[in-house]
Motif scaffolding. Sequence first.
Motif, mmCIF file in Angstrom:
data_model
loop_
_atom_site.group_PDB
_atom_site.id
_atom_site.type_symbol
_atom_site.label_atom_id
_atom_site.label_comp_id
_atom_site.label_asym_id
_atom_site.label_seq_id
_atom_site.Cartn_x
_atom_site.Cartn_y
_atom_site.Cartn_z
ATOM 1 N N ASP A 73 0.816 -1.693 13.332
ATOM 2 C CA ASP A 73 0.346 -0.913 12.184
ATOM 3 C C ASP A 73 0.810 0.536 12.304
ATOM 4 O O ASP A 73 1.276 1.146 11.334
ATOM 5 C CB ASP A 73 -1.183 -0.988 12.066
ATOM 6 C CG ASP A 73 -1.640 -2.412 11.807
ATOM 7 O OD1 ASP A 73 -1.281 -2.954 10.751
ATOM 8 O OD2 ASP A 73 -2.318 -2.990 12.667
ATOM 9 N N GLU B 128 3.415 2.584 9.757
ATOM 10 C CA GLU B 128 3.010 3.824 9.096
ATOM 11 C C GLU B 128 3.873 5.024 9.485
ATOM 12 O O GLU B 128 3.857 6.051 8.818
ATOM 13 C CB GLU B 128 1.531 4.105 9.407
ATOM 14 C CG GLU B 128 0.612 3.142 8.653
ATOM 15 C CD GLU B 128 -0.742 2.950 9.325
ATOM 16 O OE1 GLU B 128 -1.071 3.699 10.252
ATOM 17 O OE2 GLU B 128 -1.466 2.029 8.898
ATOM 18 N N ASN C 182 2.050 -0.567 4.004
ATOM 19 C CA ASN C 182 0.990 0.422 4.250
ATOM 20 C C ASN C 182 -0.005 0.456 3.093
ATOM 21 O O ASN C 182 0.159 -0.228 2.082
ATOM 22 C CB ASN C 182 1.581 1.809 4.531
ATOM 23 C CG ASN C 182 2.417 2.322 3.369
ATOM 24 O OD1 ASN C 182 2.070 2.114 2.196
ATOM 25 N ND2 ASN C 182 3.519 2.989 3.679
ATOM 26 N N GLN C 183 -1.033 1.254 3.291
ATOM 27 C CA GLN C 183 -2.153 1.270 2.354
ATOM 28 C C GLN C 183 -1.742 1.677 0.937
ATOM 29 O O GLN C 183 -2.148 1.046 -0.038
ATOM 30 C CB GLN C 183 -3.223 2.227 2.905
ATOM 31 C CG GLN C 183 -4.432 2.373 2.012
ATOM 32 C CD GLN C 183 -5.629 2.907 2.773
ATOM 33 O OE1 GLN C 183 -5.918 2.482 3.880
ATOM 34 N NE2 GLN C 183 -6.339 3.850 2.174
ATOM 35 N N SER D 220 -10.531 -1.027 10.959
ATOM 36 C CA SER D 220 -9.381 -1.878 10.674
ATOM 37 C C SER D 220 -8.742 -1.444 9.358
ATOM 38 O O SER D 220 -9.383 -0.822 8.510
ATOM 39 C CB SER D 220 -9.776 -3.365 10.634
ATOM 40 O OG SER D 220 -10.138 -3.758 9.333
ATOM 41 N N ARG D 221 -7.459 -1.751 9.203
ATOM 42 C CA ARG D 221 -6.755 -1.405 7.963
ATOM 43 C C ARG D 221 -7.386 -2.116 6.777
ATOM 44 O O ARG D 221 -7.319 -1.635 5.658
ATOM 45 C CB ARG D 221 -5.278 -1.776 8.065
ATOM 46 C CG ARG D 221 -4.351 -0.668 8.496
ATOM 47 C CD ARG D 221 -4.508 -0.286 9.920
ATOM 48 N NE ARG D 221 -3.542 0.715 10.371
ATOM 49 C CZ ARG D 221 -3.488 1.161 11.627
ATOM 50 N NH1 ARG D 221 -4.359 0.740 12.517
ATOM 51 N NH2 ARG D 221 -2.590 2.056 11.982
ATOM 52 N N SER E 268 -10.316 0.058 5.768
ATOM 53 C CA SER E 268 -9.974 1.329 5.115
ATOM 54 C C SER E 268 -9.300 1.117 3.761
ATOM 55 O O SER E 268 -9.546 1.878 2.837
ATOM 56 C CB SER E 268 -9.152 2.243 6.035
ATOM 57 O OG SER E 268 -8.043 1.592 6.528
#
Lengths: 268, 280
Positions: free
Chosen positions: A197, A201, A255-256, B246-247, B250
């Motif tokens: 992760d 990122e 990614n987010q 944890s992702r 979030s």
Amino acid sequence: MKIEIKDLHFTYPTGLEALQGISLTINSGEQVAIVGQNGAGKTTLVRHFNGLLKPTSGSVMIGDWDTAKYSVAKLASRVGYVFQNPDEQLFSRDVLTEVEFGPKNLGYSKEKIDELVKQALAWTELTDKTETNPYDLSPTWRKMVALASIIAMDTPIVIFDEPTTGQDFANVSRIAHVIAELKKQGKTVITITHDIDFCAENFERVIALSNGKILLDGKAREVLGQEEILAQTYVDPPQLTRLGKLLNLKETVINQEEFLNVIARNVG
Amino acid sequence: MAFVNIQNLTYKYPLTKTPALQNMNLQIEKGEFISIIGANGSGKSTLCYALAGFVPHFFKGEISGEIEVDGAASSKSTLDEWVVNVGLAFQNPFNQISGAKYTVFEEIAFGLENAGVPREQMKSRVEEAMQLTGISNLADRSPYSLSGGQQQRVALTSILVMQPKLLVLDEPTSQMDPIGTREVFSVIHNLTQSGMTVVMVEHKVEWIAHFATRVIALKDGAVLTEGKPSDVLTSDLLIENGFGVSRYTSVAREAKKQGLWKKDKLPVTLFEAAEGFNTK
């Protein structure tokens, strides 16, 4: 400064063939993550960049230098290497002396040393700990001292071996910040990591190694989406990439921000 | 009474100004799989040392309060009595390897030798333990020739072979690849099923969520919050106090702000996240 590796093979004295024909070019200013299972050859590969290991056959060029012809001491002016375990590289009685050691040895002027040390301490948030003995700090802060002492050398290439291992959330963010600052300065950053992760990122390019060979090499998104191939070297895709797959999203998200954009679009 | 009982425990290392543990209270039942989370410096390793008897018996320093395991009090025991019941795998496996043994097999047998276990029994216990952690192939290697992840498995095995009642693990998978991590968690899980009690310090939230029966979050040497993994790992308290989540948690927290996550509860695991994002 360009790194050019041609058909690199390396065999340890025990007979273990750790690298079996690696060819690779890393351009100046690239941010590269190297991933792969324990024993894939990640550390063996990067130890060729600063000459700690010399090729059994093939070649490693750092700019116009062939590492086979240059000492580790000489290569240290081009390649900085932060060890996985900070205790393998720290020896001074206080943080300031430790961080000054590298740039002093490279023969920089007093002004340049002061400036580099100041910056390295600021990036790693060690400014208030300069008089402390590194061994009185917690292992996580020792890691930051190790980072600072290499960054202060101002080498065009910086290598991190597993920088986030055993680090808490705050320290992982600090390390990501240091990598971003190095990028801004146009440095090449090469990082070995199991933290996929973190890799997604912070890195543009990802190289997956398996059994001493390159399994995948490309843009982070392209590499990290290849679930089945990555499984060969025991790497899981990033959490949000796996979530995207499970939700049958058309694109690979890593990614987010990407994930939320795609979800929002699907809803709308 | 609880299997592990920590009461009003305050501890200060020699030469430090502030206590590493401050009035800590904690009860753990037999067979629990406890995961300890917290920032660096929050007291996680010190708690491990206290459970394993190293605090205060080895490190000295100032201690008040009490630690009891299976009815025995730490303050009334010596370290050699204590280690029969509690095993600790160190954060850095390099610090744990004896340096007195040439092979992994001998290294793992070291504790049993010291405990005076008969030779034949020792051999079979070492073989069994190595099989359990998947390191039979390393038996004849030097402990120092191994990778970080392999050393961690050896360190873990050399504790498991002692068959402690309470197993304390300080970041046992920090240098392992994901498959290694998965295997260690599943081995530990199986041990708890057969009655072993486990306390594990770990940053890998997704794995904690899958396996731990309870999560204890530490801050500044005291318990900040504790409870079921799905509750603790999604609580706002963690974010407010700078913990990593944890992702999945979030991303869902952010999605909720944008109206893209409809459930009340935030996810910790992949499947919880997939379920939540699917039902919108």
